[in-house]
Design a protein around this motif. Structure first.
Motif, PDB file in Angstrom:
ATOM      1  N   ARG A 132       0.849  -1.193   0.000  1.00 40.78           N
ATOM      2  CA  ARG A 132       0.000   0.000   0.000  1.00 40.78           C
ATOM      3  C   ARG A 132       0.880   1.237   0.000  1.00 40.78           C
ATOM      4  O   ARG A 132       1.875   1.302   0.720  1.00 40.78           O
TER       5      ARG A 132
ATOM      6  N   ARG B 155      -7.177  -0.061   1.461  1.00 37.42           N
ATOM      7  CA  ARG B 155      -6.935  -1.504   1.462  1.00 37.42           C
ATOM      8  C   ARG B 155      -7.776  -2.238   0.405  1.00 37.42           C
ATOM      9  O   ARG B 155      -7.299  -3.156  -0.258  1.00 37.42           O
TER      10      ARG B 155
ATOM     11  N   ASN C 204      -0.181  -7.675   2.192  1.00 39.08           N
ATOM     12  CA  ASN C 204      -1.525  -7.125   2.397  1.00 39.08           C
ATOM     13  C   ASN C 204      -2.401  -7.202   1.156  1.00 39.08           C
ATOM     14  O   ASN C 204      -1.892  -7.139   0.050  1.00 39.08           O
TER      15      ASN C 204
ATOM     16  N   ARG D 219       2.879  -3.910  18.590  1.00 37.14           N
ATOM     17  CA  ARG D 219       2.650  -2.464  18.704  1.00 37.14           C
ATOM     18  C   ARG D 219       1.774  -2.162  19.922  1.00 37.14           C
ATOM     19  O   ARG D 219       2.030  -1.206  20.667  1.00 37.14           O
TER      20      ARG D 219
ATOM     21  N   HIS E 236      -6.126  -7.295   9.889  1.00 46.03           N
ATOM     22  CA  HIS E 236      -4.921  -6.443   9.919  1.00 46.03           C
ATOM     23  C   HIS E 236      -5.224  -5.214   9.065  1.00 46.03           C
ATOM     24  O   HIS E 236      -4.846  -5.134   7.900  1.00 46.03           O
TER      25      HIS E 236
ATOM     26  N   GLY F 262       0.541   1.520  10.858  1.00 43.39           N
ATOM     27  CA  GLY F 262       1.111   1.242   9.539  1.00 43.39           C
ATOM     28  C   GLY F 262       1.089   2.484   8.671  1.00 43.39           C
ATOM     29  O   GLY F 262       2.087   2.834   8.027  1.00 43.39           O
TER      30      GLY F 262
ATOM     31  N   SER G  17       6.582   1.492   3.758  1.00 44.33           N
ATOM     32  CA  SER G  17       5.866   0.780   4.817  1.00 44.33           C
ATOM     33  C   SER G  17       6.840   0.112   5.791  1.00 44.33           C
ATOM     34  O   SER G  17       8.027  -0.047   5.500  1.00 44.33           O
ATOM     35  N   SER G  18       6.314  -0.245   6.944  1.00 46.31           N
ATOM     36  CA  SER G  18       7.098  -0.884   8.010  1.00 46.31           C
ATOM     37  C   SER G  18       7.848  -2.079   7.437  1.00 46.31           C
ATOM     38  O   SER G  18       7.242  -2.930   6.797  1.00 46.31           O
TER      39      SER G  18
END
Ligand SMILES: NC(=O)C1=CN([C@@H]2O[C@H](COP(=O)(O)OP(=O)(O)OC[C@H]3O[C@@H](n4cnc5c(N)ncnc54)[C@H](O)[C@@H]3O)[C@@H](O)[C@H]2O)C=CC1
Ligand SMILES: O=C([O-])CC(=O)C(=O)O
Length: 329
Positions: free
Chosen positions: A93, A99, A132, A163, A188, A228, A238-239
């Motif tokens: 993303r 999403r 994702n 987290r 998620h 995120g 992104s992470s």
């Protein structure tokens, strides 16, 4: 060291999570300091060269546990004999992207990979989907692997779990290892529900210790659920390291078990527990033992929690219906 090496397949190996993940798998953090591994790296054709570069670096680490590296763009070869599969490769993303937009883009990846797992993986295969939208991608893969027991397909909510543990520890001024029994419910995504009503901090109930519903509703839950997006905003990407770390934690806990008196969060095929629609892949509190997991039963769900679990499960049902309409499951 006489153990047979474990075959670990990683998709999206040349991506940023892949780069943070592979060195830790090869150094024994995924399965244990006495378990040799063979790495099977799957990439799209354009990613193969970069994966080869990462493999050169893996060689250069001279990891004692790393026995063999295979790099391929052929899913059938990548999953051949796989014992553990980390499905990371997906379309990430980017800022402003919802999403739901990702479903179509990713659906085509996880169907064929599920089928390749069905046809070629080892009998003890364990699958973690990171890419994702992780829960629904895991559902697509699972439904395309009818010969593999459904409980071998999981989706990653361990990053959300970690987290939530970190945010709660910060709020109460304790160390993270004093926080136990955290739960992430649902998807998620921004609708996920990090639940502290059953969590414990230094043996005491976390919600009672916090005693601040405004903080819970307006700070804690949104901070965890939107972390995120906040990372994407700050980093412009992104992470990656924290996501790789969570993937390591997820598989390590699944294989080696949860600590006595504690549990973790995993996206798993729902058996209908807690009123979560059967068959969707939703996050639950689970204990792990001997390579298997079980949903923690008997937790009392208050009104505050019920509404949030139902909202996230509602989103998962919508995603399932959308991929069903697209003919992906
Ligand atoms: N579940 C979770 O908690 C988290 C999930 N993610 C997701 O993880 C995924 C990967 O993230 P990054 O590594 O940052 O992305 P990235 O874009 O850096 O890497 C993705 C890699 O996957 C490869 N790839 C694409 N399609 C593939 C296919 N069909 N087969 C094999 N490889 C393929 C690409 O070539 C690329 O090298 C994204 O979907 C991201 O949204 C990220 C953070 C947390
Ligand atoms: O949305 C993304 O790509 C990143 C992500 O899942 C997260 O950091 O939780």
């Amino acid at each position: 060291m006489t153990r047979t090496p474990v075959n670990v397949t990683v998709t999206g190996a040349a991506g940023q999570i892949g780069y943070a993940l592979l060195f830790r798998i090869a150094s024994g953090h995924l399965l244990g300091a006495d378990v040799p591994v063979n790495l099977r790296l799957l990439e799209i054709p354009q990613g193969v060269k970069a994966a080869e570069g990462t493999a050169m670096e893996l060689d250069d680490c001279a990891f004692p546990l790393l026995r063999d590296i295979t790099i391929t763009d052929d899913a059938n070869k990548a999953f051949d004999g796989a014992n553990v599969a980390l499905l990371v490769g997906a379309r990430p993303r980017t800022a402003g992207m919802e999403r739901g937009d990702l479903l179509q883009a990713n659906g085509g990846i996880f169907g064929p990979q599920g089928k390749a797992i069905n046809d070629h993986a080892a009998d003890d295969i364990k699958v973690l989907v990171v890419g994702n939208p992780a829960n629904t991608n895991a559902l697509i893969a699972q439904r395309n692997a009818p010969d593999v027991p459904a409980d071998r397909f999981t989706a990653m909510t361990r990053l959300d779990h970690n987290r939530a543990v970190a945010q709660l520890a910060k709020k109460l001024g304790v160390t993270v290892n004093e926080v136990k029994r955290m739960t992430i419910w649902g998807n998620h995504s921004a609708t996920q529900y990090p639940d502290i009503f059953h969590a414990e901090v230094a043996g005491k109930n976390a919600a009672a210790e916090v005693n601040d519903e405004k903080w819970l509703a307006e700070e804690f839950i949104p901070t965890v659920a939107k972390r995120g997006a906040a990372i994407i905003d700050a980093r412009g990407a992104s992470s990656a390291a924290s996501a790789a770390n969570a993937a390591i934690d997820h598989v390590h806990t699944w294989v080696n078990g949860t600590a006595e008196g504690d549990w973790t969060s995993m996206g798993i095929v729902s058996d209908g527990s807690y009123g979560v629609a059967e068959g969707i892949i939703s996050s639950f509190p689970v204990t792990c033992k001997d390579g298997k997991f079980e949903i923690v039963q008997g937790l009392e769900i208050n009104e505050f929690s019920r509404a949030r679990i139902d909202a996230s499960v509602g989103e998962l049902i919508e995603e399932r219906d959308a991929v069903q309409e697209l003919g992906l499951i």
